[in-house]
Design an enzyme around this catalytic site. Structure first.
Site, PDB file in Angstrom:
ATOM      1  CG  ASN A   6      -2.070   1.093   1.111  1.00 37.62           C
ATOM      2  OD1 ASN A   6      -2.563   1.552   2.125  1.00 37.62           O
ATOM      3  ND2 ASN A   6      -2.455   1.508  -0.096  1.00 37.62           N
ATOM      4  CB  CYS A   8       4.462   0.990  -5.079  1.00 36.66           C
ATOM      5  SG  CYS A   8       6.024   1.044  -4.188  1.00 36.66           S
ATOM      6  CB  SER A  10      -3.152  -0.031  -3.710  1.00 35.90           C
ATOM      7  OG  SER A  10      -2.355   0.033  -2.559  1.00 35.90           O
ATOM      8  CG  ASP A 117       6.418  -5.002  -6.157  1.00 39.94           C
ATOM      9  OD1 ASP A 117       6.603  -3.767  -6.093  1.00 39.94           O
ATOM     10  OD2 ASP A 117       6.609  -5.774  -5.209  1.00 39.94           O
TER      11      ASP A 117
END
Ligand code: 4NP
Length: 145
Positions: A6, A8, A10, A117
């Site tokens: 929570n 990067c 979202s 990611d």
């Protein structure tokens, strides 16, 4: 909007979607499935790429997804397959499970593609993530409004 940390992906999805809807009518939030960064602001690289496009993430604070989120939200968007599985494992019933979607399926239906990611990479990764989420949030906003 749910990713791992929570910080990067979202937070970007939260900020982008909020910029495309009436925030008085649609409540948007984000969370992580992991607790590593609770209470922290978004990663500086997410803040920076969002600011480039006029979106300010600086008031956001990382939190962990909790069971109550299944009651509070109509839809829960997972950024990737790993987090999708994690969210599904927390779901209490079929109604909860039906709320959980892979966010990129909004753009490429049924393909279950993941938003990569960007945490261990460079700025270019954040730009790519921004562009993916921009398209996905545009699709979500068009359907909502
Ligand atoms: P996010 O990225 O899930 O998009 O917020 C990550 C943030 C932190 C870590 C991994 C991914 N971490 O390992 O601390």
């Amino acid at each position: 909007m749910v990713c791992l940390g929570n910080i990067c992906r979202s937070p970007l999805a939260e900020g982008i979607l909020r910029s495309k809807v009436n925030p008085e009518k649609i409540f948007i939030d984000s969370a992580g499935t992991a607790a590593y960064h609770i209470g922290e602001p978004p990663d500086p690289r997410s803040i920076s790429v969002a600011l480039k496009y006029g979106i300010d993430l600086r008031s956001q604070k990382a939190r962990k997804l909790i069971l109550r989120d299944f009651m509070k939200f109509d839809r829960i968007y997972a950024m990737d397959e790993h987090n999708y599985q994690k969210i599904i494992s927390l779901a209490q019933n079929d109604d909860d499970k039906k709320k959980v979607k892979m966010i990129l399926n909004e753009v490429t239906p049924a393909q279950n593609l993941s938003v990569p990611d960007p945490y261990y990479g460079g700025d270019q990764g954040f730009e790519e993530v921004y562009q993916m989420l921009e398209k996905a949030c545009e699709a979500i906003a068009n359907r909502l409004t």
